[in-house]
Design a protein around this motif. Structure first.
Motif, PDB file in Angstrom:
ATOM      1  N   VAL A  47     105.138  85.523  16.387  1.00 23.43           N
ATOM      2  CA  VAL A  47     104.224  85.981  17.574  1.00 23.43           C
ATOM      3  C   VAL A  47     104.788  86.734  18.461  1.00 23.43           C
ATOM      4  O   VAL A  47     105.948  86.589  18.923  1.00 23.43           O
ATOM      5  CB  VAL A  47     103.780  84.540  18.224  1.00 23.43           C
TER       6      VAL A  47
ATOM      7  N   SER B 204     100.062  88.867  23.534  1.00 24.91           N
ATOM      8  CA  SER B 204     100.565  88.254  22.233  1.00 24.91           C
ATOM      9  C   SER B 204      99.763  89.106  21.375  1.00 24.91           C
ATOM     10  O   SER B 204      98.488  88.976  21.361  1.00 24.91           O
ATOM     11  CB  SER B 204     100.303  86.665  22.274  1.00 24.91           C
TER      12      SER B 204
ATOM     13  N   LEU C 122     100.033  79.303  12.122  1.00 24.70           N
ATOM     14  CA  LEU C 122     100.970  79.015  13.560  1.00 24.70           C
ATOM     15  C   LEU C 122     101.296  77.567  13.398  1.00 24.70           C
ATOM     16  O   LEU C 122     100.626  76.706  12.930  1.00 24.70           O
ATOM     17  CB  LEU C 122     100.086  79.347  14.588  1.00 24.70           C
TER      18      LEU C 122
ATOM     19  N   GLN D 206     103.063  76.862  18.722  1.00 27.36           N
ATOM     20  CA  GLN D 206     102.434  78.466  18.852  1.00 27.36           C
ATOM     21  C   GLN D 206     101.041  78.460  19.482  1.00 27.36           C
ATOM     22  O   GLN D 206     100.526  79.090  20.254  1.00 27.36           O
ATOM     23  CB  GLN D 206     102.581  79.508  17.777  1.00 27.36           C
TER      24      GLN D 206
ATOM     25  N   ASP E 230     100.517  77.303  22.913  1.00 32.22           N
ATOM     26  CA  ASP E 230     100.860  78.285  23.611  1.00 32.22           C
ATOM     27  C   ASP E 230      99.760  79.472  23.945  1.00 32.22           C
ATOM     28  O   ASP E 230      99.388  80.146  24.902  1.00 32.22           O
ATOM     29  CB  ASP E 230     102.340  78.911  23.222  1.00 32.22           C
TER      30      ASP E 230
END
Length: 153
Positions: free
Chosen positions: A6, A76, A84, A88, A91
């Motif tokens: 990422v 991002s 993911l 991730q 986030d």
């Protein structure tokens, strides 16, 4: 499938944010002046001028990234087809990992398991975010209508 990286980047201070703002003005102006073009020609200046042909969608994405950076926000970049990890995914939604696990277990977000690990498609995550944003907007509209009916606004 391997877990993608990422790519996350934010402006490193005021100078970089200002540079992003200046670049954004130029990119937006160019896009407005060349509205019908699918391919955009960029010229790199240095020792020799070199032309670079870019798809319009890539330049529009660049403008979005520059706008966020100019506002001091990190960005991002994740391919839509990427899978993911739960961390991730959490986030990207800006939630805790346990909260995300609850969303996965309740069926709100599609995922698959690889051994004992969960993998979340970025597309599924974005679909959830769109649905959640729409539900929030509808709830806010309903509250506004109720306030107006009660004469509170």
């Amino acid at each position: 499938m391997s877990t993608p990286t990422v790519h996350r980047h934010g402006p490193d201070g005021l100078e970089e944010a200002e540079a992003a703002a200046r670049a954004l003005r130029h990119v937006k102006k160019y896009l407005a002046e060349h509205e019908g073009e699918d391919m955009i020609t960029a010229t790199a200046e240095g020792g020799e001028k070199e032309e670079l042909l870019l798809p319009r969608g890539a330049v529009e994405l660049l403008a979005t990234v520059l706008a966020h950076m100019a506002a001091g926000r990190a960005v991002s970049v994740v391919p839509a087809h990427a899978e993911l990890t739960t961390q991730q995914a959490a986030d990207l939604l800006n939630v805790s990992r346990p909260f995300l696990i609850g969303l996965l277990n309740s069926g709100e977000i599609e995922y698959r398991t690889v051994g004992t690990h969960r993998r979340v498609r970025a597309e599924s995550l974005l679909d959830y975010r769109r649905r959640d944003d729409q539900a929030r907007r509808e709830a806010a509209d309903e509250l506004t209508a109720l306030n107006q009916e009660m004469g509170l606004i």
